[in-house]
Design an enzyme around this catalytic site. Structure first.
Site, PDB file in Angstrom:
ATOM      1  N   ARG A   1       0.846  -1.199   0.000  1.00  0.00           N
ATOM      2  CA  ARG A   1       0.000   0.000   0.000  1.00  0.00           C
ATOM      3  C   ARG A   1       0.881   1.249   0.000  1.00  0.00           C
ATOM      4  NH1 ARG A   1      -3.885   0.367   4.914  1.00  0.00           N
ATOM      5  NH2 ARG A   1      -5.136  -1.183   3.831  1.00  0.00           N
TER       6      ARG A   1
ATOM      7  N   ARG B   1      -1.848   7.345   9.281  1.00  0.00           N
ATOM      8  CA  ARG B   1      -1.958   6.780   7.923  1.00  0.00           C
ATOM      9  C   ARG B   1      -2.073   7.889   6.879  1.00  0.00           C
ATOM     10  NH1 ARG B   1      -4.103   1.485   8.109  1.00  0.00           N
ATOM     11  NH2 ARG B   1      -3.165   0.408   9.884  1.00  0.00           N
TER      12      ARG B   1
ATOM     13  N   LYS C   1      -3.546   2.235  14.595  1.00  0.00           N
ATOM     14  CA  LYS C   1      -3.624   3.186  13.484  1.00  0.00           C
ATOM     15  C   LYS C   1      -4.267   4.504  13.912  1.00  0.00           C
ATOM     16  CE  LYS C   1      -6.330   0.112  11.355  1.00  0.00           C
ATOM     17  NZ  LYS C   1      -7.170  -0.544  10.366  1.00  0.00           N
TER      18      LYS C   1
ATOM     19  N   LYS D   1      -5.953   8.130  11.997  1.00  0.00           N
ATOM     20  CA  LYS D   1      -6.321   8.667  10.679  1.00  0.00           C
ATOM     21  C   LYS D   1      -6.720  10.138  10.749  1.00  0.00           C
ATOM     22  CE  LYS D   1      -7.635   4.143   8.966  1.00  0.00           C
ATOM     23  NZ  LYS D   1      -8.680   3.251   8.445  1.00  0.00           N
TER      24      LYS D   1
ATOM     25  N   CYS E   1     -15.442  -2.829  -0.198  1.00  0.00           N
ATOM     26  CA  CYS E   1     -14.040  -3.023   0.183  1.00  0.00           C
ATOM     27  C   CYS E   1     -13.451  -4.149  -0.655  1.00  0.00           C
ATOM     28  CB  CYS E   1     -13.950  -3.358   1.663  1.00  0.00           C
ATOM     29  SG  CYS E   1     -14.526  -5.037   2.016  1.00  0.00           S
TER      30      CYS E   1
ATOM     31  N   CYS F   1      -7.979 -10.258   1.112  1.00  0.00           N
ATOM     32  CA  CYS F   1      -8.018  -9.786   2.499  1.00  0.00           C
ATOM     33  C   CYS F   1      -8.041 -10.954   3.483  1.00  0.00           C
ATOM     34  CB  CYS F   1      -9.239  -8.900   2.732  1.00  0.00           C
ATOM     35  SG  CYS F   1      -9.325  -8.356   4.448  1.00  0.00           S
TER      36      CYS F   1
ATOM     37  N   CYS G   1     -16.425  -7.992   5.916  1.00  0.00           N
ATOM     38  CA  CYS G   1     -16.436  -8.284   7.351  1.00  0.00           C
ATOM     39  C   CYS G   1     -16.839  -7.012   8.062  1.00  0.00           C
ATOM     40  CB  CYS G   1     -15.077  -8.811   7.851  1.00  0.00           C
ATOM     41  SG  CYS G   1     -13.856  -7.533   8.176  1.00  0.00           S
TER      42      CYS G   1
ATOM     43  N   CYS H   1     -14.141  -1.186   6.163  1.00  0.00           N
ATOM     44  CA  CYS H   1     -13.181  -0.499   5.294  1.00  0.00           C
ATOM     45  C   CYS H   1     -13.826   0.342   4.197  1.00  0.00           C
ATOM     46  CB  CYS H   1     -12.211  -1.509   4.684  1.00  0.00           C
ATOM     47  SG  CYS H   1     -11.229  -2.346   5.935  1.00  0.00           S
TER      48      CYS H   1
HETATM   49 FE1  SRM Z   1      -9.187  -1.354   6.246  1.00  0.00          FE
HETATM   50  C1  SRM Z   1      -7.800  -3.920   7.968  1.00  0.00           C
HETATM   51  C2  SRM Z   1      -8.369  -2.800   3.344  1.00  0.00           C
HETATM   52  C3  SRM Z   1      -9.882   1.526   4.668  1.00  0.00           C
HETATM   53  C4  SRM Z   1     -10.868  -0.284   9.006  1.00  0.00           C
HETATM   54  N1  SRM Z   1      -8.186  -3.049   5.736  1.00  0.00           N
HETATM   55  C5  SRM Z   1      -7.634  -3.942   6.610  1.00  0.00           C
HETATM   56  C6  SRM Z   1      -6.774  -4.955   5.851  1.00  0.00           C
HETATM   57  C7  SRM Z   1      -5.380  -4.425   5.811  1.00  0.00           C
HETATM   58  C8  SRM Z   1      -6.845  -6.406   6.370  1.00  0.00           C
HETATM   59  C9  SRM Z   1      -5.785  -6.846   7.337  1.00  0.00           C
HETATM   60  O1  SRM Z   1      -5.568  -6.182   8.362  1.00  0.00           O
HETATM   61  O2  SRM Z   1      -5.210  -7.903   7.087  1.00  0.00           O
HETATM   62  C10 SRM Z   1      -7.448  -4.890   4.456  1.00  0.00           C
HETATM   63  C11 SRM Z   1      -6.574  -5.282   3.246  1.00  0.00           C
HETATM   64  C12 SRM Z   1      -7.410  -5.948   2.186  1.00  0.00           C
HETATM   65  C13 SRM Z   1      -6.719  -6.173   0.912  1.00  0.00           C
HETATM   66  O3  SRM Z   1      -6.535  -7.346   0.514  1.00  0.00           O
HETATM   67  O4  SRM Z   1      -6.381  -5.218   0.230  1.00  0.00           O
HETATM   68  C14 SRM Z   1      -8.022  -3.495   4.481  1.00  0.00           C
HETATM   69  N2  SRM Z   1      -9.029  -0.734   4.376  1.00  0.00           N
HETATM   70  C15 SRM Z   1      -8.768  -1.504   3.291  1.00  0.00           C
HETATM   71  C16 SRM Z   1      -8.992  -0.748   2.005  1.00  0.00           C
HETATM   72  C17 SRM Z   1      -8.046  -1.148   0.889  1.00  0.00           C
HETATM   73  C18 SRM Z   1     -10.460  -0.933   1.595  1.00  0.00           C
HETATM   74  C19 SRM Z   1     -10.812  -0.545   0.191  1.00  0.00           C
HETATM   75  O5  SRM Z   1     -11.504  -1.337  -0.428  1.00  0.00           O
HETATM   76  O6  SRM Z   1     -10.431   0.534  -0.273  1.00  0.00           O
HETATM   77  C20 SRM Z   1      -8.818   0.689   2.529  1.00  0.00           C
HETATM   78  C21 SRM Z   1      -7.391   1.146   2.518  1.00  0.00           C
HETATM   79  C22 SRM Z   1      -7.267   2.512   3.073  1.00  0.00           C
HETATM   80  C23 SRM Z   1      -5.911   3.122   2.945  1.00  0.00           C
HETATM   81  O7  SRM Z   1      -5.538   3.465   1.824  1.00  0.00           O
HETATM   82  O8  SRM Z   1      -5.255   3.311   3.974  1.00  0.00           O
HETATM   83  C24 SRM Z   1      -9.275   0.516   3.965  1.00  0.00           C
HETATM   84  N3  SRM Z   1     -10.117   0.364   6.766  1.00  0.00           N
HETATM   85  C25 SRM Z   1     -10.401   1.396   5.930  1.00  0.00           C
HETATM   86  C26 SRM Z   1     -11.352   2.280   6.529  1.00  0.00           C
HETATM   87  C27 SRM Z   1     -11.996   3.483   5.871  1.00  0.00           C
HETATM   88  C28 SRM Z   1     -11.264   4.760   6.136  1.00  0.00           C
HETATM   89  O9  SRM Z   1     -10.249   4.790   6.818  1.00  0.00           O
HETATM   90  O10 SRM Z   1     -11.744   5.779   5.652  1.00  0.00           O
HETATM   91  C29 SRM Z   1     -11.642   1.751   7.777  1.00  0.00           C
HETATM   92  C30 SRM Z   1     -12.684   2.306   8.772  1.00  0.00           C
HETATM   93  C31 SRM Z   1     -12.214   3.505   9.483  1.00  0.00           C
HETATM   94  C32 SRM Z   1     -11.480   3.108  10.733  1.00  0.00           C
HETATM   95  O11 SRM Z   1     -10.264   3.025  10.688  1.00  0.00           O
HETATM   96  O12 SRM Z   1     -12.132   2.855  11.743  1.00  0.00           O
HETATM   97  C33 SRM Z   1     -10.857   0.551   7.919  1.00  0.00           C
HETATM   98  N4  SRM Z   1      -9.270  -1.966   8.164  1.00  0.00           N
HETATM   99  C34 SRM Z   1     -10.090  -1.431   9.121  1.00  0.00           C
HETATM  100  C35 SRM Z   1     -10.004  -2.233  10.300  1.00  0.00           C
HETATM  101  C36 SRM Z   1     -10.760  -1.988  11.622  1.00  0.00           C
HETATM  102  C37 SRM Z   1     -10.003  -1.096  12.505  1.00  0.00           C
HETATM  103  C38 SRM Z   1     -10.592  -1.037  13.888  1.00  0.00           C
HETATM  104  O13 SRM Z   1     -10.652   0.047  14.462  1.00  0.00           O
HETATM  105  O14 SRM Z   1     -10.967  -2.067  14.433  1.00  0.00           O
HETATM  106  C39 SRM Z   1      -9.112  -3.292  10.004  1.00  0.00           C
HETATM  107  C40 SRM Z   1      -8.683  -4.426  10.936  1.00  0.00           C
HETATM  108  C41 SRM Z   1      -7.458  -4.096  11.706  1.00  0.00           C
HETATM  109  O15 SRM Z   1      -6.881  -3.029  11.577  1.00  0.00           O
HETATM  110  O16 SRM Z   1      -7.089  -4.956  12.500  1.00  0.00           O
HETATM  111  C42 SRM Z   1      -8.683  -3.099   8.653  1.00  0.00           C
HETATM  112 FE1  SF4 Z   2     -11.072  -6.941   4.607  1.00  0.00          FE
HETATM  113 FE2  SF4 Z   2     -13.074  -6.581   6.274  1.00  0.00          FE
HETATM  114 FE3  SF4 Z   2     -11.664  -4.489   5.434  1.00  0.00          FE
HETATM  115 FE4  SF4 Z   2     -13.277  -5.684   3.780  1.00  0.00          FE
HETATM  116  S1  SF4 Z   2     -13.903  -4.641   5.639  1.00  0.00           S
HETATM  117  S2  SF4 Z   2     -11.134  -5.127   3.329  1.00  0.00           S
HETATM  118  S3  SF4 Z   2     -13.134  -7.796   4.391  1.00  0.00           S
HETATM  119  S4  SF4 Z   2     -10.891  -6.132   6.691  1.00  0.00           S
END
Ligand code: SRM
Ligand code: SF4
Length: 574
Positions: free
Chosen positions: A79, A148, A213, A215, A434, A440, A479, A483
């Site tokens: 990323r 981030r 993280k 943001k 997502c 993922c 899930c 995201c």
């Molecule tokens: Fe996310 C984890 C993809 C935006 C909340 N997210 C992940 C991971 C890295 C899975 C992992 O930990 O193994 C995913 C990778 C999937 C893959 O194969 O690419 C993933 N998140 C994404 C992306 C690519 C979704 C998308 O379809 O665009 C976004 C990448 C953003 C970036 O460029 O940095 C993405 N993730 C978000 C957002 C939205 C936002 O930030 O605006 C959220 C919700 C906001 C927040 O942070 O609360 C988000 N991602 C999570 C979480 C839950 C965090 C929590 O507070 O519990 C996880 C799980 C974790 O971190 O353990 C996670």
């Molecule tokens: Fe993966 Fe869940 Fe984030 Fe979708 S919402 S990219 S399934 S961690």
């Protein structure tokens, strides 16, 4: 040295120990890069995130390979960190080259306006990161327990306020970026710095970085295209007499929740205070360091600013920020949002140039059976050298065209079979999923692959009911982590298990309200039937100018559930 588990004295989580022992994110990454394994040890996996790398495996193949007694197919997701989503033409072309050479061939625009490269093999990791860095695209700060990618509205407008916001964003990015030389050592030129210099290597983050993280997001007051309330710290710029006078700070936003852990929840950021423009970086650093010093370092499930804030209270947090700033915060300004849709289509930049915002389904730039978007974008970028802006709704903006270029640009896209934004329904333009399966590691259901299967039925329904021009957002995730920010959409499908989703209703299009669970564990083939009656009722019963989410809230979940056709009675659309 920053204490681990500051005031709770609870046992630090395993990741805290890995960070502390890593010498500012070095760990054994260099050694493991050189070995024969196709992946990394658990400790290195944790550290790699800080470098923008997620070791994954192809989930589609996992079971069959296991049954055949073979190793999973190990792949890496890389990323980038692209502040504000802005790339020069050269940087865009490098990203395109890199994914063609080392990735799965697609570029994936994320919901935080950066690129992800999937399917990179371990043996190509260093080349991938090196080539991106040669074009000044870093992957440090892409992931991990640090600040981030800083997001902001991607509209490429000229004018003082936009320039000031870009300037403030750049200053913040510099202030919050990790400074460790480990990145340089591991991925770039391999030069080691002296051991005794290491304590000052991370003046902001210390040796344990953040509890998790963090943001930051920017918005211009009135335009919530970035979903500002979902950030740990949202910075809303107020423009007075054409210039940014200051920012309203919003604190404690976050979508992540865990379906199995009831105490976790999505939360919208709360207004904290107003700061003059000159205080932006100190105030942002104050908020970040409060989290650094007081955030939960023993249980990662609760290690987000929102939990700290709810635990200690908003007043406590405001006082802590104020004491680090050395003066109190003024009251937040009232926020009134007029729009939240993405900046698609042709629009004037205000200086004689035009930008084209293009819809990219779920952010996946690829050459496929529905058109060769990736090749077309390459052709356009090579020929016209536009600036490229990635949006937080997974779309792309090409900027800097002269009016005379417009039809030729459209010709390239049409020849490639790419749908121009005005040819895409509003339903689809306002939808996001997502990544989910197969890359993922946390996905329990499909999302990016599933949403396009659901949308045609909803597009037809909205059209039949005369709602085709309404802005109604549909978001899907594989899930509960959130995201694609599903919990603030009008309609959300959140994966609970393979092929089953919770359906949530009643967010609002402007991103200011959380939705609620309407039905749980709905099988994919019954999702349409579960929501269609509610949409039909909205069309029949809405009040003047009432939006879908507002209707759901007014009517209430109980009655909405009563409207639902029982799955057994079937439904005309798939
Ligand atoms: Fe996310 C984890 C993809 C935006 C909340 N997210 C992940 C991971 C890295 C899975 C992992 O930990 O193994 C995913 C990778 C999937 C893959 O194969 O690419 C993933 N998140 C994404 C992306 C690519 C979704 C998308 O379809 O665009 C976004 C990448 C953003 C970036 O460029 O940095 C993405 N993730 C978000 C957002 C939205 C936002 O930030 O605006 C959220 C919700 C906001 C927040 O942070 O609360 C988000 N991602 C999570 C979480 C839950 C965090 C929590 O507070 O519990 C996880 C799980 C974790 O971190 O353990 C996670
Ligand atoms: Fe993966 Fe869940 Fe984030 Fe979708 S919402 S990219 S399934 S961690």
């Amino acid at each position: 040295m920053i204490p681990i588990a500051t005031e709770t004295e609870k046992k630090p989580s395993a990741v805290e120990v890995v960070k502390r022992q890593s010498h500012h994110l070095r760990g054994a990454i260099t050694e493991e890069l050189a070995n024969d394994s196709a992946t990394f040890t658990e400790a290195s996996r944790q550290l790699l995130k800080f470098h923008g790398v997620y070791p994954q495996d192809d989930r589609d193949l996992r079971r069959s390979l296991r049954q055949a007694g073979k190793e999973p197919r190990h792949i890496m997701m890389v990323r980038a960190r692209i502040p504000g989503g802005i790339l020069s033409a050269e940087q865009y072309l490098t990203c395109d080259d890199v994914t063609s050479r080392y990735g799965g061939g697609s570029l994936r625009i994320t919901t935080r306006q950066t690129f992800q490269f999937h399917y990179v093999l371990k043996s190509n990791l260093q080349s991938t990161i090196r080539e991106l860095n040669a074009a000044l695209v870093t992957t440090l700060n892409g992931c991990g327990d640090q600040a981030r990618n800083v997001i902001s509205c991607a509209e490429p407008m000229t004018g003082s306020a936009h320039e000031e916001l870009a300037c403030d964003r750049a200053a913040l990015v510099t202030a919050i970026g990790a400074k460790t030389n480990a990145y340089q050592e591991i991925w770039l030129d391999g030069q080691k710095i002296a051991e005794d210099a290491q304590e000052t290597e991370e003046p902001l983050y210390g040796d344990v970085y953040l509890p998790r993280k963090f943001k930051f997001g920017f918005a211009l007051a009135g335009d919530n295209c970035v979903d500002i309330y979902s950030n740990d710290i949202g910075l809303v710029a107020h423009v007075d007499d054409g210039h940014i006078s200051g920012y309203t700070l919003l604190a404690g936003g976050g979508m992540g929740r865990s379906a199995g852990v009831k105490a976790t929840y999505a939360r919208l950021a709360s207004p904290l205070g107003f700061i003059p423009r000159g205080d932006l970086v100190p105030a942002a650093l104050a908020a970040l360091t409060v989290f650094r010093d007081f955030g939960n370092r023993s249980d990662r499930r609760f290690a987000r600013l929102k939990y700290l804030l709810d635990d200690r209270g908003l007043v406590w947090f405001r006082d802590e920020v104020a004491s680090r700033l050395d003066h109190p915060l003024a009251a937040p300004r009232p926020l009134l949002w007029q729009r939240a849709e993405d900046h698609l289509g042709w629009n004037s930049q205000g200086d004689g140039h035009w930008y084209l915002g293009l819809f990219v389904e779920n952010g996946r730039i690829t050459d496929g059976h529905e058109g060769t978007l990736k090749s077309a974008l390459r052709t356009i970028v090579e020929r016209w050298r536009p600036e490229v802006h990635l949006t937080t709704q997974q779309n792309i903006i090409l900027a800097g065209f002269l009016p005379k270029d417009r039809s030729a640009v459209e010709t390239v896209l049409k020849a490639a079979g790419v749908r121009l934004p005005w040819e895409v329904s509003k339903t689809r333009r306002n939808a996001m999923a997502c990544v989910g399966l197969p890359t993922c590691g946390l996905a329990v259901a499909d999302s990016e692959r599933a949403l396009p299967q659901l949308l045609p039925a909803f597009e037809a329904l909205f059209n039949d009911l005369g709602l085709g021009d309404d802005d109604i957002s549909i978001r899907m995730t594989g899930c509960s982590n959130g995201c694609a920010r599903p919990y603030i959409s009008d309609i959300a499908f959140v994966g609970r298990s393979l092929g089953k989703y919770d359906v949530l209703l009643g967010g609002d299009f402007l991103g200011t309200r959380l939705n609620q669970i309407y039905q749980e564990l709905v099988p994919m083939d019954q999702i349409y039937a579960s929501v269609a009656p509610v949409i039909a009722a909205f069309a029949a019963e809405r009040r003047d100018h009432e939006r879908f989410g507002d209707f759901c809230v007014r009517v209430g979940l109980e009655r909405l559930r009563e409207m639902a056709v029982s799955p057994a009675s079937g439904n005309p659309r798939p």
